[in-house]
Every structure is written in C-alpha cells, then in structure tokens.
Scaffold this motif. Structure first.
Motif, PDB file in Angstrom:
ATOM      1  N   PHE A   1    -124.344-129.132  29.354  1.00 13.36           N
ATOM      2  CA  PHE A   1    -125.107-128.519  28.956  1.00 13.36           C
ATOM      3  C   PHE A   1    -125.461-127.945  27.556  1.00 13.36           C
ATOM      4  O   PHE A   1    -126.498-127.110  26.935  1.00 13.36           O
ATOM      5  CB  PHE A   1    -126.806-128.117  30.128  1.00 13.36           C
ATOM      6  CG  PHE A   1    -127.064-129.808  31.042  1.00 13.36           C
ATOM      7  CD1 PHE A   1    -128.044-129.941  30.297  1.00 13.36           C
ATOM      8  CD2 PHE A   1    -126.547-129.637  32.501  1.00 13.36           C
ATOM      9  CE1 PHE A   1    -128.169-130.892  31.725  1.00 13.36           C
ATOM     10  CE2 PHE A   1    -127.025-130.871  32.964  1.00 13.36           C
ATOM     11  CZ  PHE A   1    -127.977-131.269  32.693  1.00 13.36           C
ATOM     12  N   ILE A   2    -124.500-127.142  27.829  1.00 16.25           N
ATOM     13  CA  ILE A   2    -124.055-125.857  27.401  1.00 16.25           C
ATOM     14  C   ILE A   2    -123.213-125.907  25.791  1.00 16.25           C
ATOM     15  O   ILE A   2    -123.383-125.859  25.361  1.00 16.25           O
ATOM     16  CB  ILE A   2    -122.887-125.021  28.340  1.00 16.25           C
ATOM     17  CG1 ILE A   2    -123.940-124.275  29.184  1.00 16.25           C
ATOM     18  CG2 ILE A   2    -122.623-123.220  27.211  1.00 16.25           C
ATOM     19  CD1 ILE A   2    -123.101-123.143  30.245  1.00 16.25           C
TER      20      ILE A   2
ATOM     21  N   VAL B   1    -122.617-128.224  34.276  1.00 15.16           N
ATOM     22  CA  VAL B   1    -123.193-126.899  33.964  1.00 15.16           C
ATOM     23  C   VAL B   1    -123.042-127.356  32.238  1.00 15.16           C
ATOM     24  O   VAL B   1    -123.872-127.057  31.337  1.00 15.16           O
ATOM     25  CB  VAL B   1    -123.211-125.389  34.213  1.00 15.16           C
ATOM     26  CG1 VAL B   1    -123.736-124.533  33.145  1.00 15.16           C
ATOM     27  CG2 VAL B   1    -124.003-125.119  35.938  1.00 15.16           C
TER      28      VAL B   1
ATOM     29  N   TYR C   1    -126.398-135.824  30.048  1.00 13.56           N
ATOM     30  CA  TYR C   1    -127.112-134.669  30.646  1.00 13.56           C
ATOM     31  C   TYR C   1    -126.729-135.633  32.239  1.00 13.56           C
ATOM     32  O   TYR C   1    -126.736-134.789  32.952  1.00 13.56           O
ATOM     33  CB  TYR C   1    -128.442-134.578  29.879  1.00 13.56           C
ATOM     34  CG  TYR C   1    -129.018-133.625  28.511  1.00 13.56           C
ATOM     35  CD1 TYR C   1    -128.141-132.504  28.490  1.00 13.56           C
ATOM     36  CD2 TYR C   1    -129.638-133.826  27.920  1.00 13.56           C
ATOM     37  CE1 TYR C   1    -127.895-132.515  27.564  1.00 13.56           C
ATOM     38  CE2 TYR C   1    -130.099-133.565  26.813  1.00 13.56           C
ATOM     39  CZ  TYR C   1    -128.683-131.693  26.579  1.00 13.56           C
ATOM     40  OH  TYR C   1    -129.006-131.467  25.326  1.00 13.56           O
TER      41      TYR C   1
ATOM     42  N   PHE D   1    -118.978-128.201  39.628  1.00 11.83           N
ATOM     43  CA  PHE D   1    -120.099-127.344  39.465  1.00 11.83           C
ATOM     44  C   PHE D   1    -120.452-126.891  38.000  1.00 11.83           C
ATOM     45  O   PHE D   1    -121.564-127.179  37.364  1.00 11.83           O
ATOM     46  CB  PHE D   1    -120.996-126.375  40.277  1.00 11.83           C
ATOM     47  CG  PHE D   1    -122.015-125.903  40.216  1.00 11.83           C
ATOM     48  CD1 PHE D   1    -122.861-126.150  41.274  1.00 11.83           C
ATOM     49  CD2 PHE D   1    -122.491-124.758  38.726  1.00 11.83           C
ATOM     50  CE1 PHE D   1    -124.483-125.904  40.275  1.00 11.83           C
ATOM     51  CE2 PHE D   1    -123.601-124.615  39.143  1.00 11.83           C
ATOM     52  CZ  PHE D   1    -124.866-124.890  39.954  1.00 11.83           C
ATOM     53  N   LEU D   2    -119.434-125.937  37.944  1.00  5.62           N
ATOM     54  CA  LEU D   2    -119.029-125.494  36.459  1.00  5.62           C
ATOM     55  C   LEU D   2    -119.284-126.559  35.053  1.00  5.62           C
ATOM     56  O   LEU D   2    -119.283-126.684  34.091  1.00  5.62           O
ATOM     57  CB  LEU D   2    -118.051-124.751  36.373  1.00  5.62           C
ATOM     58  CG  LEU D   2    -118.497-123.189  36.825  1.00  5.62           C
ATOM     59  CD1 LEU D   2    -116.968-122.104  36.616  1.00  5.62           C
ATOM     60  CD2 LEU D   2    -119.307-122.284  36.365  1.00  5.62           C
TER      61      LEU D   2
ATOM     62  N   GLY E   1    -123.321-134.364  33.618  1.00  4.11           N
ATOM     63  CA  GLY E   1    -123.940-132.891  33.901  1.00  4.11           C
ATOM     64  C   GLY E   1    -124.831-132.917  35.113  1.00  4.11           C
ATOM     65  O   GLY E   1    -124.409-132.728  36.175  1.00  4.11           O
TER      66      GLY E   1
ATOM     67  N   ILE F   1    -123.061-132.032  39.042  1.00  4.16           N
ATOM     68  CA  ILE F   1    -123.740-130.564  39.721  1.00  4.16           C
ATOM     69  C   ILE F   1    -123.714-131.383  40.925  1.00  4.16           C
ATOM     70  O   ILE F   1    -123.700-130.452  42.062  1.00  4.16           O
ATOM     71  CB  ILE F   1    -124.716-129.758  39.375  1.00  4.16           C
ATOM     72  CG1 ILE F   1    -124.747-129.548  37.931  1.00  4.16           C
ATOM     73  CG2 ILE F   1    -125.773-128.691  39.600  1.00  4.16           C
ATOM     74  CD1 ILE F   1    -125.705-128.763  36.514  1.00  4.16           C
TER      75      ILE F   1
END
Length: 118
Positions: free
Chosen positions: A22-23, A19, A44, A15-16, A47, A51
C-alpha cells in the motif's frame, strides 16, 4: 524458543511486506509485466493476503494451515521475482539482488514450514 522467535519474526516481516504493497504500490505495479490486467488491484489484494496470513500465522489454531497457504502464496508470486530478474533495467535495484531473491523465496518457504509445523 527459537521456533517461536522465528515464527513471530516471519509474521512481522510478512505483515510489513503486506503494508508495503500500500505504501509502495507503484513499485509493485511495475514489478509485474504490462500485459497482466488489473495490476493495481492485484497489488492491493496481495498486500491484504500477506497481512491476513501474517495474522493467521500468529493464531495457534490457524497456524499450520496458514503455513501451507503462505507457502502456496510464495510459490504463486515467484514468477514476478523471475520476471524482475530477467528484466532488471526497469528497477532501481542491483541485478545481483534481483537474482538473490529467487533462492531467498525458497528460504522463506522453508522458514514458514519450519515454524508452523504441528
């Protein structure tokens, strides 16, 4: 008990990682060869996939299939890790770390299959 902890830990990490797309999208775009089209879209989309898979791994009815899909996803992104290992000058990551990522990918595959088998 350890299997459940391993499942939740793997899901959290996945999950991280999703994320992170996107970061740190610029890093992930640069991880792909320049000739790959739509690199930002791929970053994207991958990602979102990470998730979604992390969530599906937690939900018991979808866990086994999500484990298989996660394995396929990890195999699909493996060439990016190979590319990074062969062209390390582009990254602010020690060369040995880029090469260690290659066998780590197979550890992740083993891990997800171990914690999601019926």
């Amino acid at each position: 008990m350890f299997r459940v902890i391993g499942l939740y830990l793997f899901s959290l990490l996945f999950f991280l990682a999703g994320v992170g797309h996107f970061i740190m999208d610029g890093f992930f775009v640069e991880a792909m060869p320049e000739w790959v089209p739509f690199r930002l879209f791929i970053v994207y989309a991958s990602g979102i996939v990470e998730i979604a898979l992390a969530i599906l791994l937690i939900y018991k009815p979808t866990r086994s299939r999500a484990g298989i899909w996660t394995t396929l996803f990890l195999l699909l992104i493996f060439p990016v890790n190979v590319y990074m290992a062969f062209f390390p000058a582009q990254y602010d990551i020690p060369v040995y770390a880029l090469w260690l990522r290659l066998p780590l990918q197979f550890v992740l595959i083993w891990w997800v299959l171990k914690v999601t088998k019926p």
